[in-house]
Design an enzyme around this catalytic site. Structure first.
Site, PDB file in Angstrom:
ATOM      1  N   ASP A  29       0.875  -1.155   0.000  1.00  0.00           N
ATOM      2  CA  ASP A  29       0.000   0.000   0.000  1.00  0.00           C
ATOM      3  C   ASP A  29       0.926   1.222   0.000  1.00  0.00           C
ATOM      4  OD1 ASP A  29      -2.398   1.581   0.453  1.00  0.00           O
ATOM      5  OD2 ASP A  29      -1.683   1.793   2.514  1.00  0.00           O
ATOM      6  N   ASP A  50       0.002   4.951   0.896  1.00  0.00           N
ATOM      7  CA  ASP A  50      -0.221   5.930   1.956  1.00  0.00           C
ATOM      8  C   ASP A  50      -0.423   5.251   3.310  1.00  0.00           C
ATOM      9  OD1 ASP A  50      -0.142   7.988   0.002  1.00  0.00           O
ATOM     10  OD2 ASP A  50      -2.223   7.536  -0.506  1.00  0.00           O
TER      11      ASP A  50
END
Length: 183
Positions: A15, A17
């Site tokens: 991922d 952020d």
């Protein structure tokens, strides 16, 4: 689930952020990108072992009209400038109510990334900071590791099959021998 269900690690997908970089909601400014602790070292360790890396991120700011695609791409370029080249990138521009197959917790981005890398999802792991990241990994058939942040809910930590205190610990967990004695 245990690592015996994942015999060969050929890719680690992340991922963006809250996992590789500090979460700045709807960030379209490359100047605001700040890498998370251990991100650079963790990626170097994977790359040194010939393990592919990738970044898969929900970017609903595009669908909301808050971000433009070129802004997301500029932030992604900055992430790559700071952390080195990734083998695969993808992002979902859709809103949750669009019910697309790519927005996490749907498995679409993980499945597509694995196809682009020429591997089965079972040969990949996905590291994220919230429950939808791990739900996407599970739905795709990939191994999921949660690296909680202050915004991660306690229920998401409790439900996670594997949890690591930070990125370096997550990578170490993934690099352990499948037949090893465990943590």
């Amino acid at each position: 689930m245990g690592s015996s269900g994942f015999p060969s690690l050929r890719a680690v997908l992340f991922d963006r952020d809250g996992t590789l970089v500090h979460d700045v909601p709807y960030n379209g400014d490359p100047g605001r990108v700040r890498i998370m602790p251990y991100a650079r070292e963790s990626l170097q360790k994977l790359r040194a072992r010939g393990i592919a890396t990738g970044v898969l991120s929900n970017q609903s700011g595009i669908g909301r009209g808050i971000l433009r695609v070129d802004e997301v791409l500029a932030v992604n370029r900055r992430v790559e400038e700071l952390l080195g080249p990734f083998d695969v990138w993808d992002f979902c521009p859709h809103l949750p109510e669009d019910l697309c197959s790519c927005r996490k917790p749907a498995p679409g981005m993980i499945v597509t990334a694995c196809r682009r890398l020429g591997i089965a999802p079972g040969d990949a792991a996905y590291i994220g900071d919230i429950g939808s990241d791990l739900a996407a990994a599970e739905a795709a058939g990939a191994r999921g590791v949660l690296v909680p942040t202050p915004v991660t809910r306690a229920a998401e930590v409790d439900a996670a099959p594997e949890v690591a205190a930070h990125l370096a610990a997550a990578v170490e967990l993934l690099l352990q021998e499948p037949a090893g004695s465990g943590s």
